[in-house]
Design a protein around this motif. Structure first.
Motif, PDB file in Angstrom:
ATOM      1  N   LEU A 167      -2.130 -50.967  49.071  1.00  0.00           N
ATOM      2  CA  LEU A 167      -1.398 -49.729  48.799  1.00  0.00           C
ATOM      3  C   LEU A 167      -1.970 -48.532  49.566  1.00  0.00           C
ATOM      4  CD1 LEU A 167      -0.011 -48.536  45.424  1.00  0.00           C
ATOM      5  CD2 LEU A 167      -1.324 -46.945  46.824  1.00  0.00           C
ATOM      6  N   SER A 168      -3.277 -48.412  49.604  1.00  0.00           N
ATOM      7  CA  SER A 168      -3.896 -47.219  50.191  1.00  0.00           C
ATOM      8  C   SER A 168      -3.663 -47.096  51.693  1.00  0.00           C
ATOM      9  CB  SER A 168      -5.400 -47.209  49.906  1.00  0.00           C
ATOM     10  OG  SER A 168      -6.026 -48.345  50.475  1.00  0.00           O
ATOM     11  N   THR A 169      -3.162 -48.161  52.323  1.00  0.00           N
ATOM     12  CA  THR A 169      -2.874 -48.098  53.764  1.00  0.00           C
ATOM     13  C   THR A 169      -1.422 -47.715  54.035  1.00  0.00           C
ATOM     14  OG1 THR A 169      -2.219 -50.445  53.921  1.00  0.00           O
ATOM     15  CG2 THR A 169      -4.574 -49.924  54.142  1.00  0.00           C
ATOM     16  N   MET A 170      -0.636 -47.514  52.967  1.00  0.00           N
ATOM     17  CA  MET A 170       0.796 -47.271  53.131  1.00  0.00           C
ATOM     18  C   MET A 170       1.181 -45.849  52.760  1.00  0.00           C
ATOM     19  SD  MET A 170       2.280 -50.788  51.468  1.00  0.00           S
ATOM     20  CE  MET A 170       1.715 -52.391  52.050  1.00  0.00           C
ATOM     21  N   LEU A 184       6.832 -45.170  41.080  1.00  0.00           N
ATOM     22  CA  LEU A 184       6.737 -43.941  40.300  1.00  0.00           C
ATOM     23  C   LEU A 184       5.593 -43.081  40.807  1.00  0.00           C
ATOM     24  CD1 LEU A 184       7.692 -42.299  37.797  1.00  0.00           C
ATOM     25  CD2 LEU A 184       6.003 -43.596  36.461  1.00  0.00           C
ATOM     26  N   THR A 185       5.892 -41.852  41.172  1.00  0.00           N
ATOM     27  CA  THR A 185       4.833 -40.918  41.549  1.00  0.00           C
ATOM     28  C   THR A 185       4.266 -40.262  40.293  1.00  0.00           C
ATOM     29  OG1 THR A 185       6.326 -39.026  41.793  1.00  0.00           O
ATOM     30  CG2 THR A 185       5.955 -40.414  43.749  1.00  0.00           C
ATOM     31  N   THR A 198      -1.838 -42.793  48.162  1.00  0.00           N
ATOM     32  CA  THR A 198      -1.215 -43.355  49.357  1.00  0.00           C
ATOM     33  C   THR A 198      -1.891 -42.815  50.612  1.00  0.00           C
ATOM     34  OG1 THR A 198       0.409 -41.586  49.599  1.00  0.00           O
ATOM     35  CG2 THR A 198       0.986 -43.410  48.120  1.00  0.00           C
ATOM     36  N   ALA A 199      -1.532 -43.416  51.735  1.00  0.00           N
ATOM     37  CA  ALA A 199      -2.130 -42.995  53.004  1.00  0.00           C
ATOM     38  C   ALA A 199      -1.761 -41.571  53.369  1.00  0.00           C
ATOM     39  CB  ALA A 199      -1.699 -43.951  54.123  1.00  0.00           C
ATOM     40  N   ASP A 200      -0.627 -41.061  52.843  1.00  0.00           N
ATOM     41  CA  ASP A 200      -0.239 -39.683  53.144  1.00  0.00           C
ATOM     42  C   ASP A 200      -0.482 -38.744  51.957  1.00  0.00           C
ATOM     43  OD1 ASP A 200       1.769 -41.081  51.825  1.00  0.00           O
ATOM     44  OD2 ASP A 200       3.404 -40.016  52.807  1.00  0.00           O
ATOM     45  N   GLY A 201      -1.368 -39.155  51.045  1.00  0.00           N
ATOM     46  CA  GLY A 201      -1.882 -38.216  50.054  1.00  0.00           C
ATOM     47  C   GLY A 201      -1.112 -38.056  48.770  1.00  0.00           C
ATOM     48  N   HIS A 202      -0.236 -39.001  48.433  1.00  0.00           N
ATOM     49  CA  HIS A 202       0.512 -38.934  47.174  1.00  0.00           C
ATOM     50  C   HIS A 202      -0.130 -39.846  46.133  1.00  0.00           C
ATOM     51  CE1 HIS A 202       3.979 -36.701  48.828  1.00  0.00           C
ATOM     52  NE2 HIS A 202       3.764 -37.401  49.924  1.00  0.00           N
ATOM     53  N   LEU A 215     -11.467 -38.008  46.867  1.00  0.00           N
ATOM     54  CA  LEU A 215     -10.193 -37.361  47.161  1.00  0.00           C
ATOM     55  C   LEU A 215      -9.171 -37.650  46.054  1.00  0.00           C
ATOM     56  CD1 LEU A 215      -8.547 -35.671  49.152  1.00  0.00           C
ATOM     57  CD2 LEU A 215      -7.946 -37.797  50.348  1.00  0.00           C
ATOM     58  N   VAL A 216      -9.311 -38.797  45.394  1.00  0.00           N
ATOM     59  CA  VAL A 216      -8.410 -39.134  44.282  1.00  0.00           C
ATOM     60  C   VAL A 216      -8.511 -38.078  43.187  1.00  0.00           C
ATOM     61  CG1 VAL A 216      -7.968 -40.793  42.434  1.00  0.00           C
ATOM     62  CG2 VAL A 216      -8.468 -41.608  44.750  1.00  0.00           C
ATOM     63  N   GLU A 217      -9.740 -37.747  42.797  1.00  0.00           N
ATOM     64  CA  GLU A 217      -9.931 -36.759  41.739  1.00  0.00           C
ATOM     65  C   GLU A 217      -9.459 -35.374  42.163  1.00  0.00           C
ATOM     66  OE1 GLU A 217     -11.927 -40.254  40.683  1.00  0.00           O
ATOM     67  OE2 GLU A 217     -12.334 -39.076  42.498  1.00  0.00           O
ATOM     68  N   ARG A 218      -9.687 -35.007  43.416  1.00  0.00           N
ATOM     69  CA  ARG A 218      -9.223 -33.691  43.881  1.00  0.00           C
ATOM     70  C   ARG A 218      -7.707 -33.597  43.868  1.00  0.00           C
ATOM     71  NH1 ARG A 218     -13.399 -34.411  47.710  1.00  0.00           N
ATOM     72  NH2 ARG A 218     -11.968 -34.661  49.460  1.00  0.00           N
ATOM     73  N   ARG A 219      -7.049 -34.620  44.339  1.00  0.00           N
ATOM     74  CA  ARG A 219      -5.579 -34.623  44.326  1.00  0.00           C
ATOM     75  C   ARG A 219      -5.058 -34.617  42.891  1.00  0.00           C
ATOM     76  NH1 ARG A 219      -5.802 -33.023  48.723  1.00  0.00           N
ATOM     77  NH2 ARG A 219      -5.123 -34.008  50.669  1.00  0.00           N
ATOM     78  N   LEU A 220      -5.741 -35.316  42.007  1.00  0.00           N
ATOM     79  CA  LEU A 220      -5.314 -35.357  40.612  1.00  0.00           C
ATOM     80  C   LEU A 220      -5.402 -33.970  39.983  1.00  0.00           C
ATOM     81  CD1 LEU A 220      -4.497 -36.683  37.977  1.00  0.00           C
ATOM     82  CD2 LEU A 220      -6.857 -37.472  37.698  1.00  0.00           C
ATOM     83  N   ILE A 221      -6.492 -33.275  40.197  1.00  0.00           N
ATOM     84  CA  ILE A 221      -6.651 -31.938  39.621  1.00  0.00           C
ATOM     85  C   ILE A 221      -5.635 -30.968  40.226  1.00  0.00           C
ATOM     86  CG2 ILE A 221      -8.218 -29.980  39.348  1.00  0.00           C
ATOM     87  CD1 ILE A 221      -8.741 -32.462  37.555  1.00  0.00           C
ATOM     88  N   GLU A 222      -5.361 -31.110  41.509  1.00  0.00           N
ATOM     89  CA  GLU A 222      -4.340 -30.261  42.136  1.00  0.00           C
ATOM     90  C   GLU A 222      -2.978 -30.481  41.469  1.00  0.00           C
ATOM     91  OE1 GLU A 222      -4.440 -31.315  46.245  1.00  0.00           O
ATOM     92  OE2 GLU A 222      -6.382 -30.348  46.621  1.00  0.00           O
ATOM     93  N   ALA A 223      -2.650 -31.737  41.189  1.00  0.00           N
ATOM     94  CA  ALA A 223      -1.367 -32.040  40.536  1.00  0.00           C
ATOM     95  C   ALA A 223      -1.331 -31.455  39.127  1.00  0.00           C
ATOM     96  CB  ALA A 223      -1.155 -33.549  40.495  1.00  0.00           C
ATOM     97  N   LEU A 224      -2.408 -31.623  38.376  1.00  0.00           N
ATOM     98  CA  LEU A 224      -2.448 -31.100  37.007  1.00  0.00           C
ATOM     99  C   LEU A 224      -2.410 -29.583  36.998  1.00  0.00           C
ATOM    100  CD1 LEU A 224      -5.088 -33.459  35.328  1.00  0.00           C
ATOM    101  CD2 LEU A 224      -2.582 -33.643  35.326  1.00  0.00           C
ATOM    102  N   ASP A 225      -3.001 -28.970  37.988  1.00  0.00           N
ATOM    103  CA  ASP A 225      -2.998 -27.505  38.076  1.00  0.00           C
ATOM    104  C   ASP A 225      -1.581 -26.954  38.201  1.00  0.00           C
ATOM    105  OD1 ASP A 225      -5.417 -26.184  37.676  1.00  0.00           O
ATOM    106  OD2 ASP A 225      -6.156 -26.672  39.680  1.00  0.00           O
TER     107      ASP A 225
END
Length: 271
Positions: A66-69, A104-105, A43-47, A135-145
């Motif tokens: 979606l990516s603009t919201m 669903l997040t 999302t636009a705010d990083g979720h 940034l998608v992959e970085r956020r994904l790894i942060e979530a999995l961490d």
């Protein structure tokens, strides 16, 4: 009799419940699926949210990219009524559950897998191209961490594997989390990989059903290179039987309950 392939619920039990809703995933877990599959977008705010399409019209009552919201905007839409548009007119029906209608997040899905009460695998597809690129992959790894699933200890495996049609996405993941399993999705097999090999660092092959139907020998070729074969999207009983017979390792299906039933019948008859 060969080993039964694992059954992975494609966007949850999406033949029965609205795809990518919590209800669809809970239904898949209850059905006994070995794993769950989801797509993620930022999302636009990083979720990270579990939505397949770039635009939201097909699976929600909203409009736009979606990516603009922001997440709050997405949470204002109904993500389930498209599956049963007449539900609100049924006086005898139960009130729709939020699990059927809320976006669903990934965070919610990860906690659902963690709390499933049994081992459940999760196959996460990164969608590209996107305005957010790596940034998608970085956020994904942060979530999995946050769940201890991005960097499994030696001798252990994360319940999560990441899939993509994008080699670049899988390469980023190899740098960020070298111990994480990855799957190269293919709607056609590139010439250089028709011998069953895969790009350096990619764990598994993810061919379409059409590929293994036209070229069943590809499965053996991949196995000879040490790669599992996870096939998408397999719904018809005849296709489930074919995938079993040629030795695929995982069947990704919109109909996990029916797929499990077919495999159990095959096991009983041939065992």
């Amino acid at each position: 009799m060969g080993k039964l392939p694992k059954v992975v619920a494609h966007r949850g039990s999406s033949d029965d419940s609205p795809e990518h809703t919590l209800a669809a995933y809970r239904r898949a877990i209850e059905a006994g699926a070995d794993g769950l599959e989801c797509d993620v977008r930022l999302t636009a705010d990083g979720h990270l949210v579990c939505v397949h399409d770039r635009r939201i019209e097909r699976t929600s009552n909203g409009h736009g990219v979606l990516s603009t919201m922001r997440l709050a905007e997405l949470e204002a839409f109904d993500w389930g009524s498209w599956k049963n548009p007449w539900a609100d007119l049924d006086d005898e029906a139960d009130l729709p559950s939020p699990d059927l209608r809320k976006v669903l997040t990934l965070e919610t899905l990860l906690s659902t897998v963690r709390d499933a009460g049994r081992p459940v695998e999760l196959a996460i597809e990164t969608k590209h191209p996107t305005r957010y690129a790596g940034l998608v992959e970085r956020r994904l790894i942060e979530a999995l961490d946050r769940y201890g699933w991005a960097h499994p200890k030696v001798g252990t495996e994360s319940p999560v594997r990441v899939m993509s049609f994008s080699w670049l996405s899988l390469r980023r993941l190899r740098v960020l989390a070298p111990g994480l399993r990855t799957v190269l999705l293919m709607d056609r097999v590139p010439l250089r990989f028709r011998d069953g090999s895969l790009p350096t660092g990619v764990s598994y092959a993810g061919p379409s059903l059409e590929i293994v139907t036209a070229h069943p020998e590809y499965v053996d070729r991949a196995h000879k290179h040490g790669h599992q074969v996870h096939v998408w999207t397999v719904n018809a009983e005849a296709d489930v039987r074919h995938c079993h017979d040629i030795g695929v390792d995982a069947i990704i299906s919109d109909r996990p309950a029916a797929t499990l039933k077919t495999l159990a019948q095959m096991s009983a008859l041939r065992g």
